[in-house]
Design a protein around this motif. Structure first.
Motif, PDB file in Angstrom:
ATOM      1  N   GLU A 188       0.824  -1.202   0.000  1.00  0.00           N
ATOM      2  CA  GLU A 188       0.000   0.000   0.000  1.00  0.00           C
ATOM      3  C   GLU A 188       0.859   1.254   0.000  1.00  0.00           C
ATOM      4  O   GLU A 188       0.576   2.209  -0.705  1.00  0.00           O
ATOM      5  N   LEU A 189       1.912   1.262   0.802  1.00  0.00           N
ATOM      6  CA  LEU A 189       2.775   2.430   0.854  1.00  0.00           C
ATOM      7  C   LEU A 189       3.445   2.651  -0.500  1.00  0.00           C
ATOM      8  O   LEU A 189       3.518   3.775  -0.984  1.00  0.00           O
ATOM      9  N   ALA A 190       3.902   1.586  -1.125  1.00  0.00           N
ATOM     10  CA  ALA A 190       4.563   1.718  -2.427  1.00  0.00           C
ATOM     11  C   ALA A 190       3.566   2.108  -3.512  1.00  0.00           C
ATOM     12  O   ALA A 190       3.868   2.925  -4.378  1.00  0.00           O
ATOM     13  N   ALA A 191       2.365   1.531  -3.442  1.00  0.00           N
ATOM     14  CA  ALA A 191       1.378   1.776  -4.494  1.00  0.00           C
ATOM     15  C   ALA A 191       0.683   3.131  -4.347  1.00  0.00           C
ATOM     16  O   ALA A 191       0.381   3.779  -5.340  1.00  0.00           O
ATOM     17  N   HIS A 192       0.437   3.556  -3.126  1.00  0.00           N
ATOM     18  CA  HIS A 192      -0.330   4.782  -2.886  1.00  0.00           C
ATOM     19  C   HIS A 192       0.265   5.583  -1.728  1.00  0.00           C
ATOM     20  O   HIS A 192      -0.382   5.773  -0.696  1.00  0.00           O
ATOM     21  N   PRO A 193       1.484   6.073  -1.868  1.00  0.00           N
ATOM     22  CA  PRO A 193       2.114   6.777  -0.741  1.00  0.00           C
ATOM     23  C   PRO A 193       1.342   8.022  -0.314  1.00  0.00           C
ATOM     24  O   PRO A 193       1.252   8.309   0.877  1.00  0.00           O
ATOM     25  N   ALA A 194       0.742   8.732  -1.235  1.00  0.00           N
ATOM     26  CA  ALA A 194      -0.005   9.938  -0.870  1.00  0.00           C
ATOM     27  C   ALA A 194      -1.240   9.585  -0.051  1.00  0.00           C
ATOM     28  O   ALA A 194      -1.592  10.302   0.894  1.00  0.00           O
ATOM     29  N   ALA A 195      -1.898   8.487  -0.383  1.00  0.00           N
ATOM     30  CA  ALA A 195      -3.088   8.068   0.368  1.00  0.00           C
ATOM     31  C   ALA A 195      -2.713   7.675   1.796  1.00  0.00           C
ATOM     32  O   ALA A 195      -3.402   8.040   2.749  1.00  0.00           O
TER      33      ALA A 195
END
Length: 160
Positions: free
Chosen positions: A23-30
């Motif tokens: 999740e952090l790699a795929a959507h760091p802004a989220a």
């Protein structure tokens, strides 16, 4: 020189948990947005509690003590719940890191102990330091144990 993933330390995300890493790699802004939004809510709750229950420099800081112990209780319960019943990828960053991380305040704990020493109340400072550490550790354990038992009872499984 960069270190392999297994040697990097991030206190907010467990890189050994595939869901966190992905999740952090795929959507760091989220993820960062969820942490920031939760942090605002937690910090506002803490500031409100501290404003409602002020203390003199030589007095025991009951508001911060209560905030840290109750926050640790909730962190223990949250981790038990998320371990037993995984939720969406932003739940732990929002609630655990954001809300409860913004709510608890171990930096203020140290500043208040230092102020008590400077104000001539080293006994109060020492009692506060010891009570907070013991209270926080017991609260995390209690939150985890109670939530684990309640979840096991609700799900028909065994207590943790």
């Amino acid at each position: 020189m960069t270190q392999p993933d297994e040697f990097r330390v991030d206190p907010d995300v467990d890189l050994h948990v595939p869901a966190d890493r992905g999740e952090l790699a795929a959507h760091p802004a989220a993820v960062l947005g969820a942490i920031a939004a939760g942090g605002v809510l937690g910090a506002l709750a803490r500031a409100g509690a501290q404003a409602a229950f002020p203390h003199p420099p030589t007095g025991f800081p009951w508001a911060t003590f209560g905030i840290n112990v109750s926050g640790c209780l909730l962190i223990g319960a949250l981790m038990a719940v998320l371990t037993a019943r995984p939720a969406g990828p932003l739940v732990r960053p929002f609630l655990g890191v954001g809300v409860l991380g913004g709510y608890t305040t171990f930096s203020t704990y140290v500043v208040e102990a230092h102020r008590a020493v400077l104000a001539g109340a080293p006994g109060t400072a020492l009692a506060y330091l010891a009570a907070t550490v013991l209270g926080a550790l017991l609260a995390v354990w209690t939150g985890d144990a109670v939530a684990g038992r309640l979840l096991a009872r609700a799900g028909g499984g065994e207590a943790r």
